[in-house]
Design an enzyme around this catalytic site. Structure first.
Site, short mmCIF file in Angstrom:
data_model
loop_
_atom_site.label_atom_id
_atom_site.label_comp_id
_atom_site.label_asym_id
_atom_site.label_seq_id
_atom_site.Cartn_x
_atom_site.Cartn_y
_atom_site.Cartn_z
N ASN A 167 3.23 -3.23 0.24
CA ASN A 167 4.20 -4.34 0.20
C ASN A 167 3.74 -5.59 0.93
OD1 ASN A 167 4.51 -2.97 2.64
ND2 ASN A 167 6.65 -3.54 2.82
N GLU A 265 4.62 3.05 11.83
CA GLU A 265 5.54 2.01 11.36
C GLU A 265 6.13 2.49 10.05
OE1 GLU A 265 6.48 -0.60 12.87
OE2 GLU A 265 4.87 -1.43 14.09
N CYS A 299 9.96 -3.35 4.79
CA CYS A 299 10.46 -2.27 5.65
C CYS A 299 11.68 -2.75 6.43
CB CYS A 299 9.38 -1.81 6.60
SG CYS A 299 8.67 -3.16 7.55
N GLU A 476 3.68 -3.00 17.39
CA GLU A 476 2.63 -3.91 16.96
C GLU A 476 3.06 -5.32 17.32
OE1 GLU A 476 2.20 -2.30 12.66
OE2 GLU A 476 0.17 -2.56 13.49
P1 NAP Z 1 3.44 5.56 1.48
O1 NAP Z 1 3.52 6.19 0.16
O2 NAP Z 1 3.80 6.34 2.67
O3 NAP Z 1 1.94 4.99 1.60
C1 NAP Z 1 1.49 4.25 2.68
C2 NAP Z 1 0.00 4.42 2.82
O4 NAP Z 1 -0.27 5.78 3.15
C3 NAP Z 1 -0.78 4.12 1.56
O5 NAP Z 1 -2.02 3.53 1.90
C4 NAP Z 1 -0.99 5.51 1.00
O6 NAP Z 1 -2.10 5.57 0.15
C5 NAP Z 1 -1.24 6.27 2.26
N1 NAP Z 1 -1.08 7.73 2.15
C6 NAP Z 1 -0.37 8.45 1.23
N2 NAP Z 1 -0.47 9.76 1.48
C7 NAP Z 1 -1.25 9.89 2.58
C8 NAP Z 1 -1.73 11.00 3.33
N3 NAP Z 1 -1.40 12.24 3.00
N4 NAP Z 1 -2.50 10.76 4.40
C9 NAP Z 1 -2.83 9.51 4.76
N5 NAP Z 1 -2.42 8.42 4.08
C10 NAP Z 1 -1.64 8.61 3.00
O7 NAP Z 1 4.33 4.28 1.56
P2 NAP Z 1 4.47 3.15 0.47
O8 NAP Z 1 5.44 3.63 -0.54
O9 NAP Z 1 3.14 2.67 0.04
O10 NAP Z 1 5.09 1.98 1.35
C11 NAP Z 1 6.44 1.80 1.45
C12 NAP Z 1 6.97 2.39 2.73
O11 NAP Z 1 6.30 1.80 3.84
C13 NAP Z 1 8.43 2.11 2.95
O12 NAP Z 1 9.05 3.24 3.45
C14 NAP Z 1 8.41 1.00 3.98
O13 NAP Z 1 9.59 0.89 4.73
C15 NAP Z 1 7.26 1.37 4.81
N6 NAP Z 1 6.76 0.21 5.55
C16 NAP Z 1 6.99 0.14 6.89
C17 NAP Z 1 6.58 -0.98 7.60
C18 NAP Z 1 6.84 -1.10 9.08
O14 NAP Z 1 6.25 -1.97 9.70
N7 NAP Z 1 7.66 -0.26 9.70
C19 NAP Z 1 5.95 -2.03 6.94
C20 NAP Z 1 5.74 -1.92 5.57
C21 NAP Z 1 6.16 -0.78 4.88
P3 NAP Z 1 -1.91 5.40 -1.46
O15 NAP Z 1 -0.90 4.35 -1.69
O16 NAP Z 1 -3.24 5.01 -1.88
O17 NAP Z 1 -1.48 6.74 -1.95
#
Ligand code: NAP
Ligand code: MG
Length: 495
Positions: A167, A265, A299, A476
């Site tokens: 995102n 995060e 997020c 962060e």
């Molecule tokens: P996600 O599916 O958890 O993926 C995040 C990252 O983790 C991607 O690079 C993903 O790779 C990787 N990943 C997936 N499975 C993994 C594993 N088993 N081991 C290590 N890495 C792995 O999250 P998303 O859907 O991309 O992002 C949306 C989420 O992020 C939302 O819940 C949002 O709230 C949260 N977010 C939080 C913040 C904050 O600062 N708190 C900021 C932004 C987003 P791939 O995509 O290549 O599979």
């Protein structure tokens, strides 16, 4: 090329020439050992525009090894002001290439070009902030009496892994990498498979300004392969993971075997409270930005409006009118709102609204998947408001991560506070009121990592950011991030 020319090329050809597509390891660009590649899509058209290397354990091994050698080698010998000069040069590189980076970010993630330009500016400001911090982060002398000398030192935590979501691809990369480098660490970054491009463009800049080889490495590929290999790697000393709660839990388990330090995060379901005495123009603007910026894929989105019953009806009427007026379109056209990031994600959002409809929810506007009205292409969801929800409704409790506002009504402040705190998340909260005593009392009692009063998303790189409860832990941004990338050592000597 100027911005307009880049946009025209991207609109005509669907891409730009000479994008990097390979891993950046030990100062070199390389394909995966087994030749694996994967596609990245432009969410505004739903078409593939980039094919890039898909790495796994072999590439992660090579990257972690390079990061370890750089940590023990030239990087550790640089004086803090010299590290600062390099970070400043990265900031300058980001500014020089801002237009290309912004077009790339829009093609890869879908976000509107104005937002991408803002993200590039923010990334440059981030590198500049931490350049300034390199030589200002120091330990203390501890008074133990005349016969002792005692002091603390911040040492770099070591090789740091950064797992990045789709995102805010460039912003999240910058907010992890810049403080890690300022603290003297080295980096292996794994961008999301949906949005690998700007991390690779950042690596190009890092290469060009001659940060020593191995200090920053980028391995692209899936989370289940490259990501899991990285966070479980015995050569990694710290993991910064930004993503969903479910993956965060998995990462925590994976890192536990090596007792690797973690900063998580995770997701949010943040309340924006509007009290009866609020400046309603400001509050309406705050809600619109808070939930519809980046099509709600933030997020810290203001995904719940928690509002006083006395102003509820008139406020929702105004909000609905403004929401209905939002135009949709490809991010490069800067319509009112862009697409969501992927077809599966669009389906997930639509599923929430289908279930809400079958429960008889008050959907004030939106609620359906759609496409770019100019081309009929892309993955779009109508900006949506669902009114008067119960505290236990799925739309209140679950992170939708799309342009969907859940409205909750309160009759007194205590009830409003209970509603605001009534989810498993604790990332951010907004409060709109003219009564500053109430604002700060609520700020004390809201369980969230940051509270915005009368301006949602107020802050910037200097304000620490992070979550409570299931939104994660660690901080962060700000000087606090330097602590995340440091180990504190205490030294005591008998004189
Ligand atoms: P996600 O599916 O958890 O993926 C995040 C990252 O983790 C991607 O690079 C993903 O790779 C990787 N990943 C997936 N499975 C993994 C594993 N088993 N081991 C290590 N890495 C792995 O999250 P998303 O859907 O991309 O992002 C949306 C989420 O992020 C939302 O819940 C949002 O709230 C949260 N977010 C939080 C913040 C904050 O600062 N708190 C900021 C932004 C987003 P791939 O995509 O290549 O599979
Ligand atoms: Mg993409």
């Amino acid at each position: 090329m100027d911005l307009q020319s880049l946009v025209e090329v991207a609109q005509q050809t669907g891409t730009l020439p000479h994008f990097p597509t390979q891993h950046f390891i030990d100062g070199h660009w390389c394909a995966s050992a087994d030749g694996s590649e994967m596609d990245s899509w432009d969410p505004g058209t739903g078409k593939v525009f980039l094919r890039f290397s898909a790495g796994g354990a072999a590439e992660v091994d090579a990257a972690v090894d390079a990061a370890r050698r750089a940590l023990n080698g030239p990087w550790s010998r640089l004086k803090p002001p010299d590290r600062a000069s390099l970070l400043r040069a990265v900031a300058q590189g980001l500014r020089t290439h801002a237009h290309r980076l912004a077009v790339a970010e829009t093609l890869d993630s879908g976000k509107r070009l104005v937002e991408s330009l803002g993200d590039v500016r923010g990334a440059a400001a981030c590198f500049e902030y931490y350049a300034g911090a390199c030589d200002k982060f120091h330990g203390d002398a501890i008074p133990l009496g005349p016969d002792y000398l005692a002091y603390t030192v911040h040492e770099p935590v070591g090789v740091t892994a950064h797992v990045i979501p789709w995102n805010y691809p460039l912003s999240t990369a910058a907010r992890g990498i810049a403080p890690a480098l300022a603290a003297g660490c080295t980096v292996v970054a794994k961008p999301a498979e949906q949005t690998p491009l700007t991390a690779l463009l950042l690596a190009e800049i890092i290469h060009a300004v001659e940060i020593p080889a191995g200090v920053v490495n980028v391995v692209t590929g899936t989370g289940s392969s490259a990501g899991a290999s990285l966070v479980g790697h015995p050569g990694v000393d710290h993991v910064t993971f930004t993503g969903s709660v479910a993956t965060g839990v998995n990462v925590m388990h994976n890192a536990a075997d090596q007792t690797t330090r973690l900063l998580l995060e995770l997701g949010g379901k943040s309340p924006l409270m509007v009290l009866a005495d609020a400046d309603l123009d400001r509050a309406v603007a705050g809600v619109m930005d808070g939930i519809f910026e980046n099509a709600g894929q933030i997020c810290s989105a203001a995904s719940r409006l928690v509002i006083d019953r006395r102003i509820h009806a008139a406020f929702i009427d105004r909000l609905t009118e403004k929401t209905r007026a939002l135009t949709l379109g490809h991010g490069l056209r800067n319509a009112g709102m862009g697409p969501v990031n992927s077809a599966p994600h669009l389906q997930k959002i639509a599923g929430f609204l289908e279930r809400a409809r079958s429960r008889g929810a008050h959907i004030r506007c939106g609620g359906h998947s759609t496409s770019d009205p100019q081309t009929g292409l892309g993955w779009f969801f109508e900006p949506t408001i669902v009114d008067d929800l119960r505290a236990d409704d799925e739309l209140v409790q679950e992170e939708i991560f799309g342009p969907v506002l859940a409205v909750q009504i309160f009759d007194d402040l205590e009830q409003g506070l209970d509603l605001a705190n009534g989810t498993r998340f604790g990332l951010v909260a907004g409060i709109y009121t003219r009564d500053f005593s109430n604002a700060h009392r609520l700020a004390q009692r809201i369980d969230a990592g940051q509270v915005y009063i009368n301006e949602y998303f107020a802050g910037g790189i200097a304000l620490p950011f992070g979550g409570n409860k299931r939104s994660g832990f660690g901080r962060e941004k700000g000087m606090e991030a330097l602590r995340s990338y440091s180990k504190l050592k205490g030294v005591a000597a008998r004189l």
